[in-house]
Structures are given as C-alpha cells and as structure tokens.
Scaffold this motif. Structure first.
Motif, mmCIF file in Angstrom:
data_model
loop_
_atom_site.group_PDB
_atom_site.id
_atom_site.type_symbol
_atom_site.label_atom_id
_atom_site.label_comp_id
_atom_site.label_asym_id
_atom_site.label_seq_id
_atom_site.Cartn_x
_atom_site.Cartn_y
_atom_site.Cartn_z
ATOM 1 N N ALA A 221 0.828 -1.215 0.000
ATOM 2 C CA ALA A 221 0.000 0.000 0.000
ATOM 3 C C ALA A 221 0.856 1.256 0.000
ATOM 4 C CB ALA A 221 -0.934 -0.012 1.212
ATOM 5 N N PHE A 222 2.055 1.181 0.584
ATOM 6 C CA PHE A 222 2.927 2.355 0.604
ATOM 7 C C PHE A 222 3.270 2.800 -0.814
ATOM 8 C CE2 PHE A 222 4.980 1.514 5.066
ATOM 9 C CZ PHE A 222 3.739 1.634 5.646
ATOM 10 N N GLU A 223 3.555 1.847 -1.709
ATOM 11 C CA GLU A 223 3.904 2.204 -3.081
ATOM 12 C C GLU A 223 2.678 2.620 -3.889
ATOM 13 O OE1 GLU A 223 7.160 2.182 -5.482
ATOM 14 O OE2 GLU A 223 6.924 3.293 -3.610
ATOM 15 N N ILE A 224 1.475 2.281 -3.402
ATOM 16 C CA ILE A 224 0.256 2.762 -4.041
ATOM 17 C C ILE A 224 -0.023 4.204 -3.636
ATOM 18 C CG2 ILE A 224 -2.250 2.365 -4.234
ATOM 19 C CD1 ILE A 224 -1.751 -0.578 -3.805
ATOM 20 N N GLY A 225 0.615 4.651 -2.557
ATOM 21 C CA GLY A 225 0.434 6.017 -2.091
ATOM 22 C C GLY A 225 -0.399 6.128 -0.838
ATOM 23 N N ILE A 226 -0.571 4.999 -0.131
ATOM 24 C CA ILE A 226 -1.342 4.981 1.112
ATOM 25 C C ILE A 226 -0.389 4.742 2.265
ATOM 26 C CG2 ILE A 226 -3.140 3.766 2.404
ATOM 27 C CD1 ILE A 226 -4.344 3.007 -0.321
#
Length: 287
Positions: free
Chosen positions: A220-225
C-alpha cells in the motif's frame, strides 16, 4: 542465480538456538494447551507482527500434530495482539499417513481477566522431506539487484515511517525500484521486493517462512497509502524446505477496492526454488 553480494559476516545463530526460536517457544501446560509471552521485539508500532504470530501458532501445531512441517496454514486475525502473556489452544482435526490437519487459537486477557481470541488458524501439516523432486512451473525468481545495491531501514537518514522493533531483528534489503514511498514519491504500483533474513544470521526453515511472507513494508505504501495496514486473513503455502542463505521475497497487489487490498507473496531460496507462497487480505486506512 543472482549474487547475494554483501552477506552478513557476524557470527551466525543456528536453527533452534536463535532469537526467533526463543521468542516463538511455547510451554506446554496440558495436552493441546500452550503458554507464551509474546515478545515486544516483533512489534510494528504497538501491535505484534502477524507473521511472527503465525509462526508461534505454527510451532504449537507442529508439536500437537504427528507431522512437523506446515504445508498450508490459514489465519484469521480477529483482534490486535499485544506483547505479553498469551495462551494457544490447539485441536487435532484429522490425522493421516501423509497429512494431518489441526486448528489453533491464540488468546490473551482483557483488563478484567477474560480471554479474548486474537487469531484463529486452520492448517495441514506433512513431511516436506518426503515430497517428490519433480517441478513443473512457469514461475521465475524475482529480479532483485545484488544486496549491496539495495537498502534497509539502517540506510536512511531517519527511521522509516512505521518501522519499529521488528526492523532490528530482520536482515531486510529492499529493491530500490520499490522504495519510492520512502522518498515521498510512490510509484503507484503495488509492488515490494527485498532480500530477507534474520538479523542474527539464522538460516530459514519452514516456520520462519511464515514470518517472511509478512515482514516487508506494505505494498500500500507504493500505491500512495500510508499508515497501518492490518491483516484480516493470511494463507501461506510452504512448498519445500528452504536452502541455507538469504531469501528473496516479492509481493504484489493488483486490486484495492472498498478499503481492502490483497497481497500475493512469493518466497525464493538461494537455490532458486519457490519455497513459499501466500495471499493475504488487508484493510487499507484511506483517511
């Protein structure tokens, strides 16, 4: 086979005599009932890591069942576990010649002394060493740069957001192409790849694979969350006993919808074998 490059040179712990083994060790109180003090060393912020907890339950089932190796293990995470006393209760569902099935629950106590179930697991165990050598696959090991071209929490100018005690117990070197989130520039792709091991140099075994699938930063971090991404359900398939040396872990997310996302993980050993796979459903905090 890719070169691991800068492998740790410090004295290595052995399987059965490492921090991971000590912190997953249980005391049998009665047949099928085990006590453990969950270590604060495997926490993410204040919650105990789900992979570490799965290894605890996996070790209890290895003792309770006539077979010692997890083949498939599915866990539902009901409430967040905290460091401190816990009890694991196991039940043998079925035993056979090649596979045994059992279930287990991890419970802790609330402020009034009542048991609260944290996790419930259903698993099938067997003997990995008895499996045939025949492999027919289209899967390929992830392309990760050599270890000395990858980065861990210790390489940043400040602790990575969301990291905590567990980072000190892992040898984690992340593929730079999946680190945009750490620089404030997430790629938008749900991908995370890394070299993985235990910080004390202990070689992997089937139980540590249960930790490996849930030890990387959330995709999720690389998705922007950003923020906590709690696991709802996690299923792990252990395919073979891993060879000594560092593991390569690749995790992908293709779909985030309704506040939930999936993470599909593959774990490859130093002999280029796919040793474990997993899928988990996690909740993404969107606000």
């Amino acid at each position: 086979m890719p070169e691991a490059a800068s492998a740790p040179t410090a004295p290595r712990a052995s399987i059965g005599d490492s921090e991971f083994d000590r912190d997953t060790a249980l005391t049998r109180r009665a047949p099928g009932v085990y006590d453990i003090d969950l270590s604060a060393g495997w926490t993410i912020i204040s919650a105990v890591n789900g992979g570490y907890l799965l290894a605890v339950l996996g070790r209890a089932l290895a003792d309770a069942l006539p077979h010692s190796d997890p083949f498939t293990i599915s866990a539902h995470y009901l409430t967040a576990s905290q460091p401190g006393p816990a009890v694991v209760r196991t039940d043998v569902v079925r035993t056979g010649r090649t596979l045994s099935t059992g279930q287990a629950s991890l419970l802790q106590y609330d402020e009034e002394g009542r048991e609260v179930e944290r996790i419930r697991v259903l698993a099938s165990y067997g003997d990995l060493d008895s499996l045939p050598d025949d492999v027919r696959t289209t899967a390929k090991p992830p392309a990760i740069p050599p270890m000395d071209h990858c980065f861990g929490p210790e390489d940043g100018p400040a602790p990575v957001s969301g990291s905590s005690a567990i980072a000190d117990r892992l040898m984690l070197k992340l593929d730079p192409s999946t680190l945009g989130w750490a620089l404030g520039q997430p790629s938008g792709k749900g991908e995370m790849r890394a070299w993985f091991g235990l910080a004390d140099g202990r070689d992997p075994d089937p139980l540590s694979l249960l930790l490996a699938v849930d030890a990387l930063p959330p995709t999720a971090f690389e998705i922007g969350i950003s923020g906590w991404v709690p696991t709802v359900e996690l299923t792990v398939h252990v395919r073979c006993r891993p060879a000594p040396g560092p593991l390569r872990v690749s995790i992908t997310t293709r779909n985030l919808a309704g506040g939930f996302l999936e993470e599909d993980a593959e774990v490859w050993d130093s002999a280029d074998r796919l040793v474990a796979q997993s899928r988990q459903l996690a909740r993404a905090r969107l606000s």
